[in-house]
Design an enzyme around this catalytic site. Structure first.
Site, PDB file in Angstrom:
ATOM      1  N   ASP A 177      -6.370  -0.857   4.278  1.00  0.00           N
ATOM      2  CA  ASP A 177      -5.236  -1.409   3.521  1.00  0.00           C
ATOM      3  C   ASP A 177      -3.929  -1.067   4.232  1.00  0.00           C
ATOM      4  OD1 ASP A 177      -3.519  -2.345   1.568  1.00  0.00           O
ATOM      5  OD2 ASP A 177      -4.070  -0.852   0.054  1.00  0.00           O
ATOM      6  N   MET A 215       1.725   1.236  -8.758  1.00  0.00           N
ATOM      7  CA  MET A 215       2.662   2.261  -8.241  1.00  0.00           C
ATOM      8  C   MET A 215       3.556   2.756  -9.368  1.00  0.00           C
ATOM      9  SD  MET A 215       3.835   0.453  -4.698  1.00  0.00           S
ATOM     10  CE  MET A 215       2.675  -0.454  -3.660  1.00  0.00           C
ATOM     11  N   HIS A 259      -7.152  -7.325  -4.967  1.00  0.00           N
ATOM     12  CA  HIS A 259      -6.631  -5.956  -4.820  1.00  0.00           C
ATOM     13  C   HIS A 259      -5.338  -5.826  -5.627  1.00  0.00           C
ATOM     14  CE1 HIS A 259      -6.218  -2.123  -2.600  1.00  0.00           C
ATOM     15  NE2 HIS A 259      -4.912  -2.399  -2.526  1.00  0.00           N
ATOM     16  N   GLY A 290      -2.060  -8.309   2.085  1.00  0.00           N
ATOM     17  CA  GLY A 290      -1.058  -8.782   1.134  1.00  0.00           C
ATOM     18  C   GLY A 290      -0.127  -9.784   1.774  1.00  0.00           C
ATOM     19  N   ASP A 328      -2.309  -3.352  -6.709  1.00  0.00           N
ATOM     20  CA  ASP A 328      -1.582  -2.138  -6.320  1.00  0.00           C
ATOM     21  C   ASP A 328      -0.746  -1.620  -7.474  1.00  0.00           C
ATOM     22  OD1 ASP A 328      -2.226  -1.714  -3.481  1.00  0.00           O
ATOM     23  OD2 ASP A 328      -1.357  -3.716  -3.222  1.00  0.00           O
ATOM     24  N   GLY A 380      -0.918  -3.521   6.739  1.00  0.00           N
ATOM     25  CA  GLY A 380      -0.687  -4.098   8.068  1.00  0.00           C
ATOM     26  C   GLY A 380      -1.878  -4.860   8.610  1.00  0.00           C
ATOM     27  N   MET A 435      -1.721   4.221  -7.092  1.00  0.00           N
ATOM     28  CA  MET A 435      -0.778   5.075  -6.353  1.00  0.00           C
ATOM     29  C   MET A 435       0.111   5.746  -7.389  1.00  0.00           C
ATOM     30  SD  MET A 435      -0.098   2.388  -3.279  1.00  0.00           S
ATOM     31  CE  MET A 435      -0.782   1.021  -4.230  1.00  0.00           C
ATOM     32  N   HIS A 484      -6.029  -0.149  -7.026  1.00  0.00           N
ATOM     33  CA  HIS A 484      -5.577   0.936  -6.140  1.00  0.00           C
ATOM     34  C   HIS A 484      -4.458   1.689  -6.848  1.00  0.00           C
ATOM     35  CE1 HIS A 484      -3.431   1.824  -2.000  1.00  0.00           C
ATOM     36  NE2 HIS A 484      -3.796   2.929  -2.619  1.00  0.00           N
ATOM     37  N   SER A 533      -4.110  -8.784  -1.595  1.00  0.00           N
ATOM     38  CA  SER A 533      -3.334  -7.896  -2.470  1.00  0.00           C
ATOM     39  C   SER A 533      -2.258  -8.706  -3.174  1.00  0.00           C
ATOM     40  CB  SER A 533      -2.675  -6.792  -1.643  1.00  0.00           C
ATOM     41  OG  SER A 533      -1.654  -6.197  -2.421  1.00  0.00           O
ATOM     42  N   MET A 538      -5.930   4.203   4.217  1.00  0.00           N
ATOM     43  CA  MET A 538      -4.602   3.594   4.309  1.00  0.00           C
ATOM     44  C   MET A 538      -4.215   3.496   5.780  1.00  0.00           C
ATOM     45  SD  MET A 538      -3.575   2.736   1.317  1.00  0.00           S
ATOM     46  CE  MET A 538      -1.989   2.082   1.815  1.00  0.00           C
TER      47      MET A 538
HETATM   48  O1  LIG Z   1      -1.424  -0.486  -1.006  1.00  0.00           O
HETATM   49  C1  LIG Z   1      -0.578  -1.190  -0.506  1.00  0.00           C
HETATM   50  C2  LIG Z   1       0.775  -0.656  -0.189  1.00  0.00           C
HETATM   51  O2  LIG Z   1       0.874   0.655  -0.591  1.00  0.00           O
HETATM   52  C3  LIG Z   1      -0.878  -2.651  -0.278  1.00  0.00           C
HETATM   53  O3  LIG Z   1      -2.190  -2.943  -0.694  1.00  0.00           O
HETATM   54  C4  LIG Z   1      -0.709  -3.035   1.184  1.00  0.00           C
HETATM   55  O4  LIG Z   1       0.466  -2.574   1.723  1.00  0.00           O
HETATM   56  C5  LIG Z   1      -0.859  -4.508   1.380  1.00  0.00           C
HETATM   57  O5  LIG Z   1       0.256  -5.049   1.980  1.00  0.00           O
HETATM   58  P1  LIG Z   1       0.316  -5.614   3.476  1.00  0.00           P
HETATM   59  O6  LIG Z   1      -0.978  -6.327   3.740  1.00  0.00           O
HETATM   60  O7  LIG Z   1       1.495  -6.510   3.427  1.00  0.00           O
HETATM   61  O8  LIG Z   1       0.512  -4.420   4.388  1.00  0.00           O
HETATM   62 CO   LIG Z   2      -3.287  -1.251  -1.813  1.00  0.00          CO
END
Ligand SMILES: O=C(CO)[C@H](O)[C@H](O)COP(=O)(O)O
Ligand SMILES: [Co+2]
Length: 217
Positions: free
Chosen positions: A173, A35, A31, A195, A33, A175, A66, A64, A6, A135
């Site tokens: 996606d 937002m 990926h 990410g 993101d 953590g 959001m 993705h 990401s 998620m």
């Molecule tokens: O959609 C996302 C957050 O809304 C990101 O893709 C996701 O959080 C990736 O970050 P990490 O791998 O650091 O958790």
């Molecule tokens: Co994402």
């Protein structure tokens, strides 16, 4: 098994460099993101960044969204060069229509559910999607802790896919680190977004290898 770094955690002043780097390191998707500061409490990027990234990589761009009412921007992201557009079940009153719009634009259609949303909320549209994203954090920020209660939803989606011969990929996606990626793989996930684990390192490609090793073992 696919790894999707990401770019949320990449260096935004050096996106081309950071995308090319993970492509060389064996990433499968990029990926992206998106937002809007409304659906989630953060703002990132829009279709102009997707079109700027399009010529710098051959990898599929996994976008993705959001954002509230993604139907307003599906066409823009498709034109910008997205290969997969993933929309939140919680973000639109007309999920089926949005997915149709994505497919009509010639792009793969994905649906995503927040940690509080059950798989039953998307049961009716599972036959028409190319990807289901689970998620494993609440959307909005990178670097959050994995929510283990979401694993059961991956198992349910894998079971439904087998039972009904659905063709979607199951993506996770939030953590994702080697330990949690291994749990997701066991539960039936195919695509792993990461990410902060990838981009917080001096050597992102070593992190991709670590993830792949954990998933495959
Ligand atoms: O959609 C996302 C957050 O809304 C990101 O893709 C996701 O959080 C990736 O970050 P990490 O791998 O650091 O958790
Ligand atoms: Co994402």
């Amino acid at each position: 098994m696919k790894i999707a770094p990401s770019i949320l955690s990449a260096d935004f002043a050096n996106l081309e460099r950071d995308v090319k780097l993970v492509e060389q390191g064996g990433a499968d998707y990029i990926h992206v993101d998106v937002m809007d500061g409304q659906f989630v409490p953060n703002i990132t990027l829009g279709p102009n960044i997707v079109s700027a990234l399009r010529p710098v990589t051959k990898l599929p761009l996994d976008v993705h969204l959001m954002i509230v009412e993604p139907e307003r921007f599906v066409e823009d992201f498709a034109k910008a060069g997205a290969d997969i557009i993933v929309v939140h079940q919680e973000s639109t009153l007309h999920l089926h229509r949005v997915l149709q719009m994505i497919k009509n634009a010639g792009v793969k259609a994905g649906v995503v559910i927040n940690p509080a949303t059950p798989v039953s909320a998307i049961a009716e549209i599972l036959p028409m999607v190319d990807l289901v994203l689970v998620m494993t954090v609440n959307p909005g920020f990178g670097g959050q802790a994995f929510i283990p209660e979401c694993l059961a939803k991956i198992e349910t989606l894998a079971h439904l896919r087998q039972e009904h011969h659905y063709t979607y990929e199951i993506e996770v996606d939030g953590g994702v680190v080697p330990e949690t990626a291994a749990l997701c793989a066991q539960a039936g996930a195919d695509v792993f977004v990461a990410g902060s684990f990838v981009y917080s390192s001096e050597d992102p490609n070593a992190r991709i290898s670590e993830l792949r090793h954990a998933i495959e073992s």
